[in-house]
Every structure is written in C-alpha cells, then in structure tokens.
Design an enzyme around this catalytic site. Structure first.
Site, PDB file in Angstrom:
ATOM      1  N   ASP A   1       0.858  -1.181   0.000  1.00 38.22           N
ATOM      2  CA  ASP A   1       0.000   0.000   0.000  1.00 38.22           C
ATOM      3  C   ASP A   1       0.891   1.227   0.000  1.00 38.22           C
ATOM      4  O   ASP A   1       2.044   1.142   0.416  1.00 38.22           O
ATOM      5  CB  ASP A   1      -0.764   0.082   1.334  1.00 38.22           C
ATOM      6  CG  ASP A   1      -1.969  -0.808   1.345  1.00 38.22           C
ATOM      7  OD1 ASP A   1      -2.367  -1.254   0.270  1.00 38.22           O
ATOM      8  OD2 ASP A   1      -2.500  -1.044   2.451  1.00 38.22           O
TER       9      ASP A   1
ATOM     10  N   ASP B   1      -4.997  -3.335   4.636  1.00 36.01           N
ATOM     11  CA  ASP B   1      -5.475  -2.907   5.945  1.00 36.01           C
ATOM     12  C   ASP B   1      -6.992  -2.928   6.077  1.00 36.01           C
ATOM     13  O   ASP B   1      -7.515  -2.977   7.161  1.00 36.01           O
ATOM     14  CB  ASP B   1      -4.912  -1.524   6.313  1.00 36.01           C
ATOM     15  CG  ASP B   1      -5.024  -0.539   5.169  1.00 36.01           C
ATOM     16  OD1 ASP B   1      -5.790  -0.825   4.229  1.00 36.01           O
ATOM     17  OD2 ASP B   1      -4.358   0.509   5.204  1.00 36.01           O
TER      18      ASP B   1
ATOM     19  N   ASP C   1      -9.683  -6.154   1.925  1.00 41.88           N
ATOM     20  CA  ASP C   1      -8.369  -6.675   1.532  1.00 41.88           C
ATOM     21  C   ASP C   1      -8.206  -8.126   1.963  1.00 41.88           C
ATOM     22  O   ASP C   1      -7.261  -8.798   1.542  1.00 41.88           O
ATOM     23  CB  ASP C   1      -7.247  -5.848   2.185  1.00 41.88           C
ATOM     24  CG  ASP C   1      -7.154  -4.459   1.583  1.00 41.88           C
ATOM     25  OD1 ASP C   1      -7.586  -4.303   0.432  1.00 41.88           O
ATOM     26  OD2 ASP C   1      -6.658  -3.551   2.263  1.00 41.88           O
TER      27      ASP C   1
END
Ligand code: ATP
Length: 919
Positions: free
Chosen positions: A333, A659, A663
């Site tokens: 990310d 997170d 996901d």
C-alpha cells in the site's frame, strides 16, 4: 454477580432505552471514568479464558512420537534384554535427554508465539464522559458505549443502539459465513443467538457500516466466552520445512532400520556371535540417526520469530518465516506504509480561489492565505466555506492534544487533516456539530471511495455533505458552487486539471460536495439517490511525506532480487509522484500490447496502471502487465486479489499488504499476507500471516532479511549434521562389511551424537545473518532439502571421516595401543572433524576466516564445552567405565589435530571450487 451483566440476561428482548437503564449507563455520553474504573475492578478485564493446552504429560509423551526415537527405544530394550545394561542405560539416557531438550524448546517456542500475539494489541473505541476514546479492549466494562465500524473485531457483546448499514461476519460464533445485517429493533425472548439482529457478539467481525452499542457482557460472560472458543487458536509449530524434515526422518528411519537388519542377518550368516552382530547393527542405527534435528529446527525457527518481532514484524503463522526467504515480489500500500500517514492539508482549491494553508502535522494552528499571502476569511467565500465544512462534518475523526503539547488524531489521518484545516479557519468541530447535528451517514468504503453525512441546521433545510476521491465525487454532482454560492455548470475538465496539478506534486487530493437545498431529503442518505444531485465545492490537497526509511528499503529489496510494487487506492499522479521519490523506478514494458489505455485519471505511463486499465484487461493479459508495471493506482480491493493471482501465475512468491476489510481475500491468497498493526482492521490482521506493529514498509524488508537468515541457519544445521551422521554410519558399516572390530561402540556413538548436536550444532541457530544475505536472489521454494551440492558435501565429509577414523584406529592399534585407547582416539577424531566442519558450516559459501571467528560467540562457547567434555570422557575414570574409553597420550592428540587439519583443508578447497553454488 448482578444478572444484568451476564449473558444469561436476554438483552435482545429489551429496547435500547431499557438496556441503558438496566446497565445504569448513558446512550449519548457513555459511562463516566470513575464508574468504568469501578466496574473494571468488579468484573475483571475483558479477556477470554486461555485455550486449553495439551497437558504436561501429553506434551512430554509427544517428544517420543518420532520414528527415529522408536528405533532407539527398541535398540535400548533389546540391548537391555541381552544383558548390556550400561549400553541400554546410555541409550535410554540419550532418549530422555533428547525429550527434555525437545520439551523445553517446544514450550519456549510456544510461549514465544503466545507472547507475540500479545504484541498485536486490540483497541476499542468507547464513549466515556461524552468523549470518543480509544482504549485497550481488555479494559472494556459492561455498560460501556462502544463505537464500531467496518473492519473492527467486536470487543464485547453489544446491544446495538445506533447503526448505519451495519453487518457482521459471525462465522466464528454461529458457523454462518454470509454477513448478517443488523438493526436495533427489540426481539422476542426466544430468538436464537444467530438471529439476534440487534446484538453484536464479541469476537465477530464488522464487515460493513458503523454503529454504537452498549456492552452487555465482557470477557468470559460473552457468548464467545461461554462456548470457550478463542479466536485465533494456538498456532502449530509445523511449517513446510518441518513437514519436509518429518518426511525425511521417516525415509531415513526406514533406510537405517533396513540397513541394520541386513547387517544383522549378514552377520548371523557369517556365523559371527549373535550379540556382537546385534551390537554392530545397533551401532549403525544410532550412528546414522540425527537425534538433534527436531530440536534444532524448533530452536532456529523460534529464534527467527523472536528476531523478527524485535524488528516489529509479528509472525502469525510460522510457515511465513520460511516463505519470506523466497519472496520475489512485495506489493505494498502507499498510504501509511510507504508514507508517514501524517496528513496535513496544504492547499484548498475552489473554482475561482485557491488558498495555501500554513502549519504542519495535526496541530490546528496556521494561517489560510491566498496567492499574494493575504489571510482569507472563508465566511466571505461560500465554496471555500463549504469545502472546509464538508470536510469537518463528513468526518469520524477527532484531534487530541497530549500532555506534552503534541497533537494527534483519533481515527483516520485523512479525516484528521480535514478537522485541523477547518479549525485553522475558525470552525471548531464540537461547536459545528452542535449547530448541525448528524442525522444519517453513508460510511466510507474503499469500493465506494466517498463518504456522505446528513445534518440538520437551524437556519435552513437539512444538508448532505460528501467527501471522497475526485472522480467519485464528481459523479455525484450536478454542478459546482460558484464564488457567490450559486450552482453553476460542473465544467469537470477544469476540476480534473486542478486535481492533476496538485497530485503531480505528490499531494493527496479529496473533493467535497454539498446538497443544501432539498427540504425533502430522507433522514438517511441513500447511495442510489445521490448521483447527479450535489454541488461540487472544492478540493483539499494534503501532504503525506514518504517515510524516511522507504527509499532505502525499496533499494534493498531491489538489490535482493525482489520487485516492489505500489498498489494504492489513491490517484495515479499522486501515486506516481510518491513512487518516484522512493525510487520505484519505471519498469519498461517488454511489448506494447499490454500498455495502458488512455484514461482520464491516469497519465499514460509505462510503469503506472490504474484500476480502469486493469478492468480492461483479460486474465491472460494481466500477468504480463502485473509483472512490468510498478505502480497500480485507484485499485479496488477486488483488483488486488486479481493482481496477486496474476503475479502468482507468473511464478512469483508474492507478499501483499492490506489494511481494510475488503483486503482480506487478497491477504489470504498472497503467499505472505501482511497486515498493518496500527491502522489495519482486525479483519485484515485476522487474514494475515504477518502483522507489522509499526506499519512501516522497511519492516517488511527487515522481515525478509530475517526470513532468509532463518532458512540459511536451518540449511547450515542440516549441512552440518547429515555428513557427520553418514560419516559415523560409514565407519560402522566398513567394520561390519569387512568383519572388523568396531572402532567406535554404540554408547560412544550416542555420546558423540548427543553432545555434538546440542553443544555444537545448535549453536548454528545463533549464527548472525551473512553480510550478503540481501544481495542474493530469492530462494527457490521448490528447492529440495538435499541439493546436489549438499549430497556431494555429505559424501566428501563422510569419506574424510571414515578414512581418517579407520586410519587412526589401525595406526593406534599397530603402535601397541589397547583397544579402548584406539577407540578413544577414534571418538576424539570424529568429534574433532565435527568441530572443524562446524566452523566451515557457519557460512555456506564463505570461508570461516572471512566471517571472523568472534562473530558467533555461541559457537566458541560450544566448542570449548565440547573440548572439556572430550577431556572428561578420555581421562575421568568413571567416564572410562561407562563409555569403555581410556586415557590417551599427547601424540594421539597431535595425530587427531593433524587429520582434522587435513579435513579442514579438503572442505575449504571444495567450498572454493564450488563458490556461488550454495549448499
Ligand atoms: P492505500 O491503498 O495506499 O492505503 P488510499 O488510502 O488512498 O491508499 P483507500 O483507503 O482505498 O486508499 O482510499 C481510496 C480513495 O478514497 C482515496 O484516495 C481518497 O480519495 C478517498 N478516501 C480515503 N479515505 C477517505 C475517507 N475517510 N473519506 C472519504 N474518502 C476517502
């Protein structure tokens, strides 16, 4: 105990008001600090009983459940039956020492894993004294008003009071895997737990929406506590490698037993005396069994897990330790992992007026000025005012000031930045919310990419405010707010251009919009009714600096042959600008076929693909594109899953961070799913193999390094132990095949095996990582345990050992030594070769001289202990009696040292010749 606080009370049949009364709490302000404190003392912490562990006896007995140990036990029993009391006692002693070591190590490894779990702290959000606070979930008490949102693990049994689109995954409790939607309506008394829609149960996961509820039961009183099921039960200590080793042990056992049986029969046929033949067969069996192997594997893995935890990577599933060592691509990310997640709004853009915002961090101090540096009053500019107000109202975060004057955010940093900029403009959060109370909301989700709230106000119709990703917000707009507060035509091009200009500077850009002229607005905004109804007000652009460590960590990964890819929900230009700053160099596509299509949200670029590009690709096109692109922007969680699968189809061992709730599938599918300890949702942590306690990308790189180190050390132990076992077996086999006197007796072999494995071999688990560990390519996960290089080394070292031992044994006899003396010389020689070979095994490729002798003091301590032990077995009369040894003279020691020196030279030459092809 008060019946109101136990799970037997059927809170689902009461109205929220009745529950509030019953638990003496407050539906708006929650409990007071004092009451919460008292209740904590009364009811104890909100924790579940520890899971039942196997009893001590079972765990002790489990140590004997190993085919290699069975062979030893049988040998011991038969040796006892034929009257060899000393031999059989030594065999049993070895088995017991081995079990004690295994037992202690296993307990320590399990305790370490359990300790790691404690590092992943769960925080709960509660309202205390009217303030939303984040508290460790074990401090929750009955009566607490708990706030939950998508991604949270429910911290206690809650009777819901308010909720929006709330649903929960209750599979851990009811077995039902589809999320259950919730409401606050009271239910008939006999409603089953699975159907109690107005309750959220401890340990279940919130999959969407937001809500608040009164904690009606905590700890063991919850439904979960009652059925005694602890979520995330104890990890097993099994990994692919331990399974490979277990299989290897079984094969080895069969081979050893078969060989020993053949030996025994061959001996009988030659009409040698039965007992001697049996002793030889036992000697062969015990010499070849690597007794120390299971303990070494557990210790090495446990040390590795501990080292990772010290570097802030908490391993949740042990196989991850090994897989990390073979990771070939890390998908990370952007927000919070590669960047600081310390958002500060720097520019607010509205059609006709762009202002700069001074100040840094979350501190609500700083001026708002126009291009000429003149302070601006937002109340004079309706679009600017509504941009700031929308950011403030459509917001679940709040700012806090610590005792040392530092400002921090409770909640999402993106939202925190919007509270701060509004405060700089003079809009206080509490006052604004008191003037315009919230009556409904559409929570943010990574799929929707926006959030909306509805507010009533004293001086006009209700207002709906929205903030989110620019493209998504524009899709909801029918026009834009002019400088005078009118609604003009949208002119999206200008807004997109402004977005692009801000994003190119690496700024994170969010758009805001309002609807303040519809008196018929429904109380709860409906996502289906919003499109085409709002007025765009402006953009808030915030800095989120890259982490200082990110560029170095990215470079280290690239040097180690690991590709790094940024996968973000953010705008392509923002992502690209940050990627450039941390050295995620553009990759060039091999062909043009997979290059991205034109896309308003993404500048056409070789290294960047957007979610829209991905959506336009077939499953056949995707793997290649996934391989060459290094930045993926505006990617939805579902596309993350597609990307993981595409990379895996290209043969990649993929680590993926995540997170959010959505996901979870990608985290589970990835070879290593990595969740964020601080900002990650409980759902993500639950699906991950590893949790980063500091959310930092550099920690992933550190974990890969440690993972490689662990595997290296395991390989080093195997490379050390196998040749020595085969060598000892060879020494015995030669005696049997040649019908010669045994140069080493079974008890002596057991002595060697046990002491050297514990005192010498285990020390390799403490070996520091080699300097070039991150300069090598990732390990091929399919590489067999016994590589050809290792097989050759086994043969070489065992040949040296067999030839050396026989030569010395015969030499001693020919010089007139007693049999016991010659055997003592042989035993000392085997140990000496193991010692010199141990130094060689400290590195699989480097010579011990280059490593430096002092870099693993445990090896030196082990060698010193072994030398003392050898002196003891050689010279102590009692040891002589047990082990059939005898004192030897200094000339023998010189011969032992000389042969060991020759062995060192041979292995060194072999290593030099095969440099690069690690064993
Ligand atoms: P990363 O995937 O690297 O963590 P991200 O935070 O941008 O990046 P998401 O959380 O999926 O990814 O957010 C996607 C987009 O939604 C953001 O770029 C932003 O425009 C918008 N957004 C993020 N947080 C919020 C929020 N709390 N409210 C409204 N919109 C938001």
């Amino acid at each position: 105990m008060c019946a109101a606080f136990t799970s037997t009370t059927t809170h689902h049949e009461l109205t929220p008001h009745e529950v509030v009364e019953l638990l003496s709490t407050d539906a708006r302000n929650g409990l007071g600090d004092k009451t919460a404190h008292e209740r904590l003392a009364q009811f104890g912490p909100n924790t579940l009983p520890r899971p039942a562990r196997a009893g001590l006896l079972m765990r002790w007995l489990r140590q004997f459940h190993n085919p290699l140990i069975y062979v030893l036990l049988v040998c011991g029993a038969v040796t006892m039956a034929i009257g060899e009391v000393v031999d059989s006692s030594v065999i049993f002693a070895v088995v017991i020492v081995n079990a004690v070591v295994g037992f202690v190590q296993e307990s320590r490894a399990e305790a370490a894993l359990e300790g790691l779990r404690a590092l992943i702290r769960t925080e709960a959000r509660v309202v205390r004294d009217g303030e939303v606070r984040s508290v460790p979930s074990e401090r929750l008490v009955p009566g607490d008003l708990v706030v939950v949102e998508a991604g949270d693990r429910v911290p206690a049994d809650l009777r819901m009071v308010t909720l929006t689109e709330l649903s929960a995954d209750e599979s851990s409790l009811t077995g039902e895997s589809a999320p259950v939607s919730k409401n606050e309506v009271a239910l008939p008394p006999d409603t089953a737990v699975a159907d109690r829609r107005n309750m959220l149960y401890s340990g279940t996961l919130v999959t969407s929406g937001t809500g608040s509820g009164i904690a009606v039961a905590t700890g063991a009183n919850t439904e979960l506590g009652e059925i005694h099921r602890l979520v995330g039960a104890a990890d097993t200590l099994a990994t692919p490698l331990t399974r490979k080793l277990a299989w290897f042990s079984r094969v080895l056992t069969v081979a050893i037993v078969a060989l020993a049986a053949v030996t025994f029969v061959a001996g009988l046929l030659r009409a040698t005396e039965g007992t001697n033949t049996f002793t030889a067969a036992v000697a062969l069996a015990v010499s070849a069994i690597p007794e120390g192997l299971p303990a070494a594997v557990t210790v090495t893995l446990a040390i590795g897990v501990g080292r990772m935890a010290r570097r802030r990577a908490v391993v949740r599933r042990l196989p991850a330790v090994e897989t990390l060592g073979s990771t070939t691509v890390v998908c990370s990310d952007k927000t919070g992992t590669l960047t600081e997640n310390q958002m500060t709004v720097q520019t607010v853009w509205t059609p006709g007026l762009a202002v700069d915002v001074h100040g840094s961090g979350f501190a609500p101090v700083g001026e708002i000025v126009d291009a000429s540096g003149t302070p601006v009053d937002p109340d004079q500019h309706p679009a600017l005012r509504w941009t700031l107000l929308a950011g403030l109202l459509c917001n679940d975060a709040s700012l806090r000031r610590s005792k040392d004057g530092q400002w921090s955010v409770v909640g999402d940093p993106t939202e925190g930045a919007m509270v701060a900029v509004a405060a700089k403009a003079g809009y206080d959060q509490n006052r604004t919310l008191a003037d315009m109370p919230r009556t409904g909301s559409i929570p943010f989700s990574s799929d929707r990419c926006y959030m909306a709230t509805r507010h009533t106000r004293p001086d006009g119709p209700p207002v709906v405010v929205v903030k989110g990703a620019v493209e998504q917000v524009l899709a909801l707009c029918r026009g834009r707010m002019s400088g005078a507060g009118e609604v003009d035509p949208l002119a999206a091009e200008e807004i997109l251009q402004a977005t692009s200009d801000l994003a190119d500077q690496g700024l994170r850009v969010l758009a805001t919009a309002v609807r303040d002229d519809d008196p018929t607005d429904p109380a709860d905004p409906d996502p289906d009714q919003l499109p085409g109804t709002l007025a765009f007000t402006g953009l808030q652009a915030m800095v989120d600096p890259p982490r200082a460590s990110a560029a170095d960590a990215v470079r280290a990964c690239q040097r180690a042959g690991i590709a790094v890819k940024m996968i973000t929900g953010d705008h392509a230009a923002t992502a690209k600008a940050i990627a450039a700053r941390i050295g995620l160099a553009p990759a060039s596509p091999e062909t043009d076929t997979a290059s991205p299509k034109d896309n308003a949200a993404s500048p056409k670029d070789n290294a960047t693909l957007t979610g829209r590009d991905l959506a336009g690709m077939t499953d056949e096109e995707l793997p290649e594109a996934a391989n060459w692109a290094s930045v993926f922007a505006r990617v939805s969680p579902q596309q993350k899953l597609r990307l993981v699968e595409a990379l895996q189809r290209q043969g990649h061992v993929t680590a993926m961070t995540g997170d959010g709730v959505n996901d979870a599938p990608a985290l589970r599918r990835a070879d290593i799913g990595i969740a964020m300890g601080r900002s990650g949702t409980e759902v993500a942590k639950d699906s991950a193999d590893m949790v980063l306690t500091d959310d930092d990308f550099a920690t992933i790189e550190a974990a890969v390094e440690e993972g490689r180190g662990v595997f290296d050390n395991l390989t080093k132990f195997i490379a050390w132990t196998l040749p020595t076992n085969v060598g000892q077996g060879g020494v015995i086999l030669v005696a049997i095949l040649g019908g010669l006197t045994l140069p080493i007796l079974p008890v002596q072999i057991l002595w060697i095996n046990m002491t050297t494995a514990l005192v010498l071999g285990l020390m390799l688990a403490f070996e520091p990582k080699e300097r070039d560990i991150m300069e090598r390519p990732p390990r091929d996960p399919d590489r067999p345990l016994l590589t050809s290089a290792l097989t050759l080394r086994i043969l070489l070292v065992s040949t040296v050992m067999v030839v050396g031992t026989w030569w010395l044994f015969q030499w001693e006899l020919s010089m007139g030594a007693e049999l016991a003396e010659a055997r003592t010389a042989a035993v000392n020689l085997v140990v000496a070769v193991e010692i010199v070979y141990l130094f060689s095994c400290r590195s699989l490729t480097q010579s011990p001289w280059r490593l430096g002798f002092l870099t693993n003091r445990w090896v030196l301590i082990g060698v010193a202990v072994q030398v003392v032990a050898q002196a003891a077995i050689t010279y102590l009369p009692s040891a002589n009696l047990i082990f059939d040894t005898a004192p030897v003279g200094w000339e023998t020691w010189i011969r032992v040292a000389a042969i060991a020196a020759v062995a060192t030279a041979i292995v060194a030459v072999d290593k030099r010749l095969r440099r690069g092809s690690a064993v």
